[in-house]
Design an enzyme around this catalytic site. Structure first.
Site, PDB file in Angstrom:
ATOM      1  N   CYS A 114       0.986  -1.270   0.240  1.00 38.87           N
ATOM      2  CA  CYS A 114      -0.088   0.074  -0.051  1.00 38.87           C
ATOM      3  C   CYS A 114       1.018   1.285  -0.166  1.00 38.87           C
ATOM      4  O   CYS A 114       0.264   2.400  -0.271  1.00 38.87           O
ATOM      5  CB  CYS A 114      -0.930  -0.043   1.120  1.00 38.87           C
ATOM      6  N   HIS A 253      -2.972   7.293   2.354  1.00 34.50           N
ATOM      7  CA  HIS A 253      -3.118   6.092   1.983  1.00 34.50           C
ATOM      8  C   HIS A 253      -4.660   5.740   2.447  1.00 34.50           C
ATOM      9  O   HIS A 253      -4.978   5.968   3.679  1.00 34.50           O
ATOM     10  CB  HIS A 253      -2.252   4.996   2.110  1.00 34.50           C
ATOM     11  N   ASN A 283     -10.001   0.146   0.119  1.00 38.15           N
ATOM     12  CA  ASN A 283      -8.487   0.194   0.160  1.00 38.15           C
ATOM     13  C   ASN A 283      -7.849  -0.378  -1.145  1.00 38.15           C
ATOM     14  O   ASN A 283      -8.211  -1.410  -1.304  1.00 38.15           O
ATOM     15  CB  ASN A 283      -7.939  -0.394   1.311  1.00 38.15           C
TER      16      ASN A 283
HETATM   17  N1  COA Z   1     -18.391  -7.394  10.319  1.00 40.60           N
HETATM   18  C1  COA Z   1     -18.988  -7.277  11.642  1.00 40.60           C
HETATM   19  N2  COA Z   1     -18.019  -7.382  12.733  1.00 40.60           N
HETATM   20  C2  COA Z   1     -16.932  -7.638  12.356  1.00 40.60           C
HETATM   21  C3  COA Z   1     -16.238  -7.622  11.229  1.00 40.60           C
HETATM   22  C4  COA Z   1     -17.085  -7.446  10.153  1.00 40.60           C
HETATM   23  N3  COA Z   1     -16.617  -7.253   8.876  1.00 40.60           N
HETATM   24  N4  COA Z   1     -15.006  -7.746  11.367  1.00 40.60           N
HETATM   25  C5  COA Z   1     -14.654  -7.704  12.637  1.00 40.60           C
HETATM   26  N5  COA Z   1     -15.894  -7.831  13.286  1.00 40.60           N
HETATM   27  C6  COA Z   1     -16.153  -7.985  14.854  1.00 40.60           C
HETATM   28  C7  COA Z   1     -14.865  -8.669  15.424  1.00 40.60           C
HETATM   29  O1  COA Z   1     -15.096  -9.958  15.569  1.00 40.60           O
HETATM   30  C8  COA Z   1     -15.029  -8.170  16.940  1.00 40.60           C
HETATM   31  O2  COA Z   1     -16.137  -8.450  17.396  1.00 40.60           O
HETATM   32  P1  COA Z   1     -15.901  -8.991  19.124  1.00 40.60           P
HETATM   33  O3  COA Z   1     -15.907  -7.587  19.656  1.00 40.60           O
HETATM   34  O4  COA Z   1     -17.340  -9.555  19.301  1.00 40.60           O
HETATM   35  O5  COA Z   1     -14.788  -9.719  19.451  1.00 40.60           O
HETATM   36  C9  COA Z   1     -15.555  -6.519  16.807  1.00 40.60           C
HETATM   37  O6  COA Z   1     -16.072  -6.699  15.247  1.00 40.60           O
HETATM   38  C10 COA Z   1     -14.300  -5.498  16.457  1.00 40.60           C
HETATM   39  O7  COA Z   1     -13.278  -6.077  15.874  1.00 40.60           O
HETATM   40  P2  COA Z   1     -11.875  -5.236  15.946  1.00 40.60           P
HETATM   41  O8  COA Z   1     -10.904  -6.008  14.985  1.00 40.60           O
HETATM   42  O9  COA Z   1     -11.560  -5.034  17.138  1.00 40.60           O
HETATM   43  O10 COA Z   1     -12.419  -3.957  14.851  1.00 40.60           O
HETATM   44  P3  COA Z   1     -11.643  -2.622  14.324  1.00 40.60           P
HETATM   45  O11 COA Z   1     -12.532  -1.842  14.852  1.00 40.60           O
HETATM   46  O12 COA Z   1     -10.206  -2.661  14.910  1.00 40.60           O
HETATM   47  O13 COA Z   1     -11.646  -2.786  12.898  1.00 40.60           O
HETATM   48  C11 COA Z   1     -10.516  -3.165  10.988  1.00 40.60           C
HETATM   49  C12 COA Z   1     -11.451  -3.724  12.308  1.00 40.60           C
HETATM   50  C13 COA Z   1      -9.783  -4.320  10.178  1.00 40.60           C
HETATM   51  C14 COA Z   1     -11.446  -2.317  10.218  1.00 40.60           C
HETATM   52  C15 COA Z   1      -9.475  -2.186  11.620  1.00 40.60           C
HETATM   53  O14 COA Z   1      -8.649  -2.962  12.610  1.00 40.60           O
HETATM   54  C16 COA Z   1      -8.632  -1.586  10.456  1.00 40.60           C
HETATM   55  O15 COA Z   1      -8.869  -0.944   9.473  1.00 40.60           O
HETATM   56  N6  COA Z   1      -7.227  -1.935  10.432  1.00 40.60           N
HETATM   57  C17 COA Z   1      -6.397  -1.608   9.582  1.00 40.60           C
HETATM   58  C18 COA Z   1      -6.281  -2.544   8.509  1.00 40.60           C
HETATM   59  C19 COA Z   1      -5.818  -1.862   7.322  1.00 40.60           C
HETATM   60  O16 COA Z   1      -5.523  -0.652   7.225  1.00 40.60           O
HETATM   61  N7  COA Z   1      -5.108  -2.804   6.284  1.00 40.60           N
HETATM   62  C20 COA Z   1      -4.348  -2.164   5.396  1.00 40.60           C
HETATM   63  C21 COA Z   1      -3.164  -1.786   5.678  1.00 40.60           C
HETATM   64  S1  COA Z   1      -2.414  -0.687   4.416  1.00 40.60           S
END
Ligand code: COA
Length: 332
Positions: A114, A253, A283
């Site tokens: 990315c 990004h 993304n």
């Molecule tokens: N739909 C519904 N629930 C979801 C889900 C989805 N698509 N994905 C995860 N969950 C749930 C999880 O299981 C968790 O449930 P729990 O509380 O019962 O355990 C809850 O939502 C929170 O999960 P969490 O991983 O803490 O969410 P988050 O707020 O961190 O969001 C991302 C997850 C992936 C969106 C976020 O961490 C993110 O954007 N990270 C960076 C990823 C990225 O940028 N990648 C590319 C790098 S260039």
């Protein structure tokens, strides 16, 4: 960079596959909801490339649009930023050059996932600074959806496909469009935070089909993305002798709207300077920054004379930033 040897932005192009997949459609297949995706990521919809569309195909479209925007199809080199090359070997850039009718020019891939577009800009600026090339086509193109397990609600909602491109020409350091300074970094110890374990040269095959898809530690990536993009943004501003208040448009990004907002907050940048098109594209990996630039030009939020900060973060880990003043360039 030496006077007269700066890379100056001279053209901009974008291309998105036509198929729109919105959150409601994803919710029919995955245990997720439009509300969760929108509030946790800011994404409403993304484009998904059809089976007959590859990274090379998208790059040819975006590259052609950038050449049209520049008003000339003369370039000496093509740098393709991608993490989803059509084949493991060879690089895809020569096929893109060939598809554009740019026969015989230097063409190679840069893979910084990315952060790839910022890395490719720096590489192209180096080609220009050393006199190796006068004009370079830089393209970011990724079909990242192909690396996502269709059954994984953790990655499928986040990534989308697309391509964006710019033409860089040799010019003066102080003219509008001149890129720099650059700041680039990596941290390979953290490669496992976002990785496709199998299919590469180290592990060509795996008994576990999941190993062919991306695995991601979302929360840890989130924290690194904010900290690294803020840190790198400060570095380029300091090197340029500028302050955060001098930034008119922050083009980070597009990984998650909350990452963009948190990074801007860490920097002390007002929210109205943040360029965000993640809602409609997700993304798009190496295509993210040029697609955001093209959308901001189209909707009028990015205008000639704006001082623009570009910053990116990606798997690897990799991150980097650069600056430019927006020139008289519109997407082709
Ligand atoms: N739909 C519904 N629930 C979801 C889900 C989805 N698509 N994905 C995860 N969950 C749930 C999880 O299981 C968790 O449930 P729990 O509380 O019962 O355990 C809850 O939502 C929170 O999960 P969490 O991983 O803490 O969410 P988050 O707020 O961190 O969001 C991302 C997850 C992936 C969106 C976020 O961490 C993110 O954007 N990270 C960076 C990823 C990225 O940028 N990648 C590319 C790098 S260039």
């Amino acid at each position: 960079m030496q006077k007269g040897h700066s890379a100056v932005l001279a053209g901009l192009g974008a291309w998105l596959p036509p198929r729109v997949v919105d959150n409601h459609e994803l919710s029919e297949r995955l245990d997720t909801s439009d509300e969760w995706i929108r509030t946790r990521t800011g994404i409403r919809e993304r484009r998904i490339a059809g089976a007959d569309t590859s990274t090379v195909d998208m790059a040819v479209h975006a590259g052609g649009n950038a050449l049209r925007s520049a008003g000339s199809d003369v370039v000496d080199a093509l740098v393709l930023a991608t993490a989803t090359a059509d084949q493991l070997c060879p690089a895809s850039a020569p096929q893109v050059a060939s598809g554009l009718g740019l026969h015989g020019i230097a063409a190679f891939d840069v893979n910084a996932v990315c952060s790839g577009f910022v890395y490719a800009l720096a590489t192209a600026a180096g080609l220009i600074a050393t006199g190796t090339a006068d004009r370079v086509l830089v393209i970011g193109s990724d079909v990242f959806s192909r690396l996502c397990d269709p059954a994984d609600r953790g990655t499928m909602p986040i990534f989308g496909d697309g391509a964006g491109a710019v033409v860089l020409r040799r010019g003066e350091t102080h003219e509008p469009g001149a890129l720099g300074p650059f700041d680039l970094h990596s941290e390979g110890e953290l490669a496992d935070l976002l990785i496709v374990p199998a299919g590469g040269a180290k592990q060509r095959e795996s008994a576990d089909p999941h190993d062919y898809y991306v695995t991601m530690h979302g929360q840890t990536i989130f924290r690194h993305a904010c900290a690294r993009m803020a840190e790198s943004s400060r570095t380029v501003l300091e090197r340029a002798g500028l302050d955060v208040a001098d930034v008119d448009r922050f083009v980070g990004h597009q990984a998650n709207i909350r990452i963009l907002q948190a990074t801007a907050k860490q920097l002390g940048l007002p929210g109205d300077r943040v360029v965000a098109n993640i809602g409609r594209v997700g993304n798009t990996s190496a295509a993210s920054i040029p697609l955001a630039l093209a959308d901001a030009c189209e909707d009028g939020s990015l205008q000639r004379g704006h001082r623009v900060l570009l910053t990116a973060f990606g798997a690897g880990l990799t991150w980097g930033s650069t600056l430019l003043t927006w020139p008289d360039v519109k997407p082709g």
